[in-house]
Design an enzyme around this catalytic site. Sequence first.
Site, PDB file in Angstrom:
ATOM      1  N   ARG A  63       1.231  -1.165  -0.075  1.00  0.00           N
ATOM      2  CA  ARG A  63       0.141   0.147   0.130  1.00  0.00           C
ATOM      3  C   ARG A  63       0.862   1.363   0.675  1.00  0.00           C
ATOM      4  O   ARG A  63       0.127   1.918  -0.537  1.00  0.00           O
ATOM      5  CB  ARG A  63      -0.936  -0.240   0.821  1.00  0.00           C
ATOM      6  CG  ARG A  63      -0.156  -0.080   2.402  1.00  0.00           C
ATOM      7  CD  ARG A  63      -0.932  -0.164   3.840  1.00  0.00           C
ATOM      8  NE  ARG A  63      -0.995  -0.596   4.790  1.00  0.00           N
ATOM      9  CZ  ARG A  63      -0.809  -1.816   6.076  1.00  0.00           C
ATOM     10  NH1 ARG A  63      -0.610  -2.619   4.620  1.00  0.00           N
ATOM     11  NH2 ARG A  63       0.189  -1.557   6.876  1.00  0.00           N
ATOM     12  N   HIS A 186       3.725   4.856   7.118  1.00  0.00           N
ATOM     13  CA  HIS A 186       2.524   5.104   7.326  1.00  0.00           C
ATOM     14  C   HIS A 186       2.033   5.580   9.014  1.00  0.00           C
ATOM     15  O   HIS A 186       3.129   6.074   9.386  1.00  0.00           O
ATOM     16  CB  HIS A 186       2.373   3.542   8.176  1.00  0.00           C
ATOM     17  CG  HIS A 186       2.921   2.011   6.605  1.00  0.00           C
ATOM     18  ND1 HIS A 186       2.142   1.796   5.905  1.00  0.00           N
ATOM     19  CD2 HIS A 186       3.733   1.787   5.853  1.00  0.00           C
ATOM     20  CE1 HIS A 186       2.678   0.889   5.356  1.00  0.00           C
ATOM     21  NE2 HIS A 186       3.976   0.987   5.292  1.00  0.00           N
TER      22      HIS A 186
END
Length: 252
Positions: A63, A186
């Site tokens: 991601r 993140h």
Amino acid sequence: MSLHKVVMIRHGESEWTNRNLFCGWYDSLLSEQGHKEAIEAARLLMEIDNMKFDIVFTSLLSRAMRSVEVILDEINQKCIQVEKAWQLNERHYGHLTGMNKEKAVEQYGHKQVQLWRRSFDILPPPMSEDHFCYNEIRDYFRKFGAHIHVPRVESLKTTMERVIPYWRESIVPSILSDKNVLIVSHGTVLRSLIKHIEGISDSQIMNINVPTAIPFIYEFDSELNPQKSKTFLGDQDKIDKAIKKTAAISRS
């Protein structure tokens, strides 16, 4: 006078985030919405005058890596150096990995779940070997090399124990050598950097939330002291709504 500018971005929404699941070290892919968010992040970057990046730092999770690909493609900077490091992986949520956040609240209570999500050093239960994600996470990172230690669980504190040394040893030298640095990582990794850079206390960090795919900038002097707090790019109302969404447990 500010000498160094660093841009940081949390990756676009993942498929598991879309389903309101704790993700952590599980390699959830970028969702369709996350892809759109990465494109929007690139649009915001193009509004920065003369911003040409020299190097990008990201994690080994798809991601984040895919967000980098989309962003660099959109800003027409596909050929720059990209450094991928496990130290920039999201925190490991242990037993909570794969659990719906609202279901976790039903089982453990809202206060406890929020402590696990946002406190500095309170660990969730560790992931056992019979957890349905255990083998998949282990096997995913094996392909990157035996040097990667896959934890059973992490807090913000233990995440910082890998993030901050990497910041000092790998990212800071690039900044001080006058490279324009982009970090795409993140939520907990970026909270780690924010806490370290701004000297935020263990209790105050509970109130810091990083929304997906909204770039923010730090400006540093020659000794790497931040000149002010982070500055998000874009419309302030949209930023506020995105932060509120990130802080919430419910997706409704």
